[in-house]
Motif scaffolding. Structure first.
Motif, PDB file in Angstrom:
ATOM      1  N   PHE A  38       0.703  -1.302   0.006  1.00 41.30           N
ATOM      2  CA  PHE A  38       0.003   0.059   0.045  1.00 41.30           C
ATOM      3  C   PHE A  38       0.841   1.153  -0.051  1.00 41.30           C
ATOM      4  CE2 PHE A  38      -2.987  -3.427   1.680  1.00 41.30           C
ATOM      5  CZ  PHE A  38      -3.887  -2.955   0.700  1.00 41.30           C
TER       6      PHE A  38
ATOM      7  N   PRO B 100      -0.990   7.267  -3.546  1.00 38.27           N
ATOM      8  CA  PRO B 100      -2.201   7.144  -4.149  1.00 38.27           C
ATOM      9  C   PRO B 100      -3.472   7.561  -3.212  1.00 38.27           C
ATOM     10  CG  PRO B 100      -1.128   4.884  -4.618  1.00 38.27           C
ATOM     11  CD  PRO B 100      -0.260   5.936  -3.811  1.00 38.27           C
TER      12      PRO B 100
ATOM     13  N   ARG C 203      -2.991  11.373  -2.883  1.00 34.97           N
ATOM     14  CA  ARG C 203      -3.716  11.952  -4.350  1.00 34.97           C
ATOM     15  C   ARG C 203      -5.261  11.740  -4.064  1.00 34.97           C
ATOM     16  NH1 ARG C 203      -1.500   9.117  -8.556  1.00 34.97           N
ATOM     17  NH2 ARG C 203       0.766   8.631  -7.840  1.00 34.97           N
ATOM     18  N   GLU C 204      -5.710  10.746  -3.517  1.00 34.63           N
ATOM     19  CA  GLU C 204      -7.227  10.611  -3.445  1.00 34.63           C
ATOM     20  C   GLU C 204      -7.696  11.778  -2.618  1.00 34.63           C
ATOM     21  OE1 GLU C 204      -8.534   6.734  -2.974  1.00 34.63           O
ATOM     22  OE2 GLU C 204     -10.884   7.282  -2.945  1.00 34.63           O
ATOM     23  N   LEU C 205      -6.916  11.786  -1.502  1.00 31.46           N
ATOM     24  CA  LEU C 205      -7.375  12.766  -0.287  1.00 31.46           C
ATOM     25  C   LEU C 205      -7.666  14.402  -1.264  1.00 31.46           C
ATOM     26  CD1 LEU C 205      -5.757  11.931   2.831  1.00 31.46           C
ATOM     27  CD2 LEU C 205      -8.145  12.230   2.393  1.00 31.46           C
TER      28      LEU C 205
END
Lengths: 687, 120
Positions: free
Chosen positions: A162, A166, A169-171
């Motif tokens: 993990f 990512p 970036r999603e946040l």
């Protein structure tokens, strides 16, 4: 491209039909898990798609329905007839909600009543009150909030696969995101392990997303990472403004002006450069997409468009078939091998295209069967009769147009069976029958046609009464001899009705003749069989498609005729005065006598009979017979054209087709031809 | 070459909206109507990403995930679950089966696109 909204509405309707089918099935088998799942899935899909298309009321309503029904799925709640009735009501209600994403208050009130009725049926003890499980409608505009996040990834997170980026970036995709990394956890380089994560983060996220949405970002790491989320209580506008001022994007005066102007969020984001204009535009486009459903009206028309396009396609294919036939003829006349090769290739493609187009139009008849189950259930409750509907051959395919036009006549026949055919339970028991009546619907393919039967095990039709009525109405002269079978068909005569009382259910004596006419308009036919005390059966025979048939082209003198290939059994030669010919209307074929009709005589064609005639043996509902012609030309793909009003009723002809050379050939209706042959020969039935 | 995405959903309208969203962003899209259909398509072609519903007839999304992990050609293809299910237990089930992301319907196209961009 079809409008997605139209797709949604059509899909929702399909699922509603599937739901109704499943519910009716559950009425008989309340514990069938597979059926419960089907019903559940239909609700679920409607709910999901409705939310997507801005049908919030529909989505919320279906959500409640789904919640209750989920209990049935889990076995916590029994599927009772009462529950089925309520869900059927709910299903009808959902259907009415499809018309408008923002339903009128009265309609919403109706929905609440149904939900109340639904909740009344859920025992209080059955794991929580469904009314408690309401979700707040997501339609209310979410306010912009700022959250503080403390993110402490697990040291082994890289090893677990993990990555941090990512998630971060999603946040940042959720809104305005300010992140600072805390590198205090880094060890001395000597002790640094490259596959370990030493970083922790502090973040400020200003977003419209809810805390749940933010939690969702961490869904796959939440076990290992430590994430703290808290809402920062700063006024939305001031917060944004402060950030803007803070970043030096705007001056405090500008902020005031901006606040007065109340600009769109997107503009602010754009000005600040947090979101690229393309992104903002995309988001705006999305907003537009979500609004779209509220603007457009009934989606009904889009379905109409689709089928009219289908008709247009069919017409074009029909024209193509004709052109291809002309091409084939030309190629033959020219005797040019090159052109013949092209022509053959074109024939292959045309046939393929035709079959594909026909295929598109084919729909399983089961779709309509479903509709009737509901009818049977409702009517039997209304009439206090116990009636079951059985169906077979639901997957038999038929031209969609035929199915659509068949709906009303079939509805009428089924109503008739329920209203007049099947007796009340006491009467049935008195007659030594089971108190449960049965209506059986079946469909099957039969020689290029589709046979649909509607059979009941009711009291049957009293032939004597039909006779009385027919004489009363002047359809039959008193004492006229007529075979029982033919007598029964009298009920299809205009103005004929045997019902002594006019009831609400099967109408007022309009009906059977209308039924017959609608079916004949589809180039089909309907017959009734009935045994007194045993039941009644209606048999509808329909062509599989209305547009194109494979035919056998024959000629008498210069006139050309087409016999549908599906009914053709064989072709035999008969020489004048030869041993085959037994009499003027009978020939001997394979040791049996076969009646035949001479097309030359039937259609009064001038000229002399050739010495050797060709007899095409055809199969009809009333048995086999021969059609004598001068010449059999061969197989021919035929586009059926209507003959027009003047010739519509011509006995023995169903339509015409345009030939490759521009001439016209008549298409024979062998069933009618057979019955006219019967009348001529005076025999009761063919062998 | 633009990236190819397999969209699996039993709802034609959802499929259409998802496909349009992705196509507008320049992706190529193949649609499948349930898990079984999707597996068939995965056997014949390589995809950069799979976007799948959970609750579907024939084969649901979670079972599809498990099947995908058995396919040599697809086991490393990232899978994004797009579903109305928001229950934690379902999500965990998805995670264990190998889903890379979980979006809840009704989704915002921009959110879907950003999630997709991250996975591809």
């Amino acid at each position: 491209m079809v409008d997605p909204l139209a797709t949604f509405k059509e899909e929702a309707r399909e699922h509603l039909v599937a739901l109704e089918d499943a519910l009716l099935e559950l009425d008989e088998n309340p514990t069938d898990e597979e059926v419960i799942n089907t019903a559940f899935r239909s609700m679920h899909t409607i709910k999901g798609a409705a939310g997507m298309f801005g049908y919030q009321a529909l989505s919320d309503f279906t959500h409640h329905l789904e919640t209750v029904f989920d209990k049935c799925r889990k076995g916590e709640l029994l599927v009772s007839p009462g529950l089925i009735s309520t869900i059927l009501k709910a299903k009808d209600y959902i259907h009415s909600l499809l018309a408008d994403p923002d339903p009128a208050p009265e309609l919403l009130e109706q929905g609440n009543q149904i939900l109340q009725e639904l909740h009344d049926q859920v025992p209080v003890g059955a794991s929580g009150e469904p009314s408690e499980q309401q979700v707040t409608p997501k339609s209310s505009p979410a306010s912009v909030k700022t959250y503080r996040l403390a993110i402490r990834p697990h040291a082994g997170t890289f090893k677990d696969g993990f990555d941090l980026l990512p998630v971060l970036r999603e946040l940042s995709g959720l809104g305005e995101f300010k992140l600072s990394a805390n590198t205090g956890g880094l060890p001395d380089w000597e002790h640094f392990e490259p596959d370990q994560c030493y970083l922790t983060f502090q973040a400020l996220l200003t977003t419209k997303a809810s805390a749940d949405d933010i939690d969702d970002v961490f869904i796959f790491v939440q076990d290992d990472w430590q994430v703290e989320l808290s809402e920062s209580s700063v006024d939305e506008d001031a917060m944004l403004g402060d950030i803007l001022v803070d970043r030096g994007v705007i001056k405090p005066e500008q902020l005031r002006e901006t606040l007065e102007d109340r600009p769109k969020l997107g503009q602010i984001l754009q000005t600040k450069g947090v979101a690229e204009s393309a992104e903002v535009e995309r988001a705006l486009a999305e907003q537009e997409l979500m609004r779209e459903p509220t603007k457009s009206k009934e989606a009904e028309e889009s379905i109409k468009v689709a089928s009219s396009k289908l008709d247009a396609l069919m017409d074009l294919v029909g024209e193509l078939v004709i052109v291809q036939a002309r091409m084939a003829q030309l190629a033959k006349d020219r005797d040019d091998p090159d052109i013949e090769v092209v022509s053959e290739e074109m024939e292959r493609l045309t046939t393929y295209l035709r079959d594909q187009t026909l295929e598109i139009r084919m729909v399983p008849i089961g779709v309509t069967f479903g509709r009737y189950r509901r009818l049977v259930r409702d009517l039997s409750v209304e009439l206090g009769k116990q009636i079951k509907l059985n169906t077979t051959g639901a997957d038999t395919e038929l031209d969609k147009m035929v199915i659509d036009r068949l709906a009303d006549p079939m509805l009428h026949l089924i109503r008739n069976s329920i209203d007049h055919g099947i007796e009340a339970p006491e009467e049935r028991e008195a007659a030594g029958k089971s108190p449960h009546g049965t209506v059986h619907l079946s469909a099957e393919h039969d020689k290029g046609a589709v046979l649909i039967r509607i059979r009941d095990d009711g009291r049957g039709i009293d032939a004597a009464r039909v006779r009385r009525k027919a004489e009363e109405r002047g359809l039959l002269s008193a004492g006229e001899k007529i075979p029982r079978d033919e007598l029964l068909q009298m009920i299809f005569q205009p103005g004929f009705s045997t019902a002594e009382q006019v009831s609400d259910i099967s109408g007022r004596g309009v009906g059977m003749d209308v039924v017959k006419r609608s079916i004949e308009a589809l180039r089909g036919s309907v017959r009734m069989r009935s045994e007194e005390g045993e039941g009644t059966e209606f048999e509808i025979s329909l062509p599989m498609t209305l547009a194109i048939i494979e035919g056998l082209m024959v000629a008498v003198e210069k006139e050309k005729y087409v016999i549908p290939l599906a009914v053709v059994e064989e072709c035999i030669e008969v020489s004048q005065g030869g041993e085959e010919q037994q009499s003027e209307h009978l020939i001997k074929n394979r040791g049996a006598l076969l009646p035949f009709v001479r097309l030359r005589d039937q259609f009064v064609v001038d000229g002399n009979r050739p010495n050797i005639e060709q007899v095409v043996v055809v199969n009809t509902k009333s048995g086999a017979f021969g059609v004598a012609v001068d010449e059999v030309i061969g197989q021919y793909q035929t586009v059926i054209k209507k003959l027009g009003k003047l010739y519509e009723r011509t006995e023995g002809i169903t339509g015409a087709t345009i030939l490759g050379d521009g001439g016209v050939a008549l298409i024979l209706d062998t069933d009618r031809l057979a019955s006219s042959l019967n009348q001529h020969s005076g025999s009761e039935a063919l062998t | 070459m633009s990236k190819e995405i397999l969209v699996v959903d039993d709802s034609a309208s959802i499929r259409q909206v998802v496909s349009m969203t992705l196509q507008d962003a320049g992706y190529r899209v193949t649609e499948a109507k349930d898990g079984v259909d999707a597996l068939g398509k995965l056997r014949g072609q390589k995809f950069n990403l799979i976007v799948s519903d959970v609750n579907m007839p024939n084969m649901d999304g979670i079972s599809l995930l498990r099947e995908i992990k058995k396919l040599d050609s697809a086991k490393f293809t990232p899978v994004l679950m797009l579903t109305t299910e928001s229950e934690e237990s379902k999500k965990m089930e998805g995670k264990q089966a190998g889903a890379k992301a979980w979006l809840v319907k009704p989704f915002k196209p921009a959110l879907l696109l950003s999630a997709v961009a991250k996975l591809i």
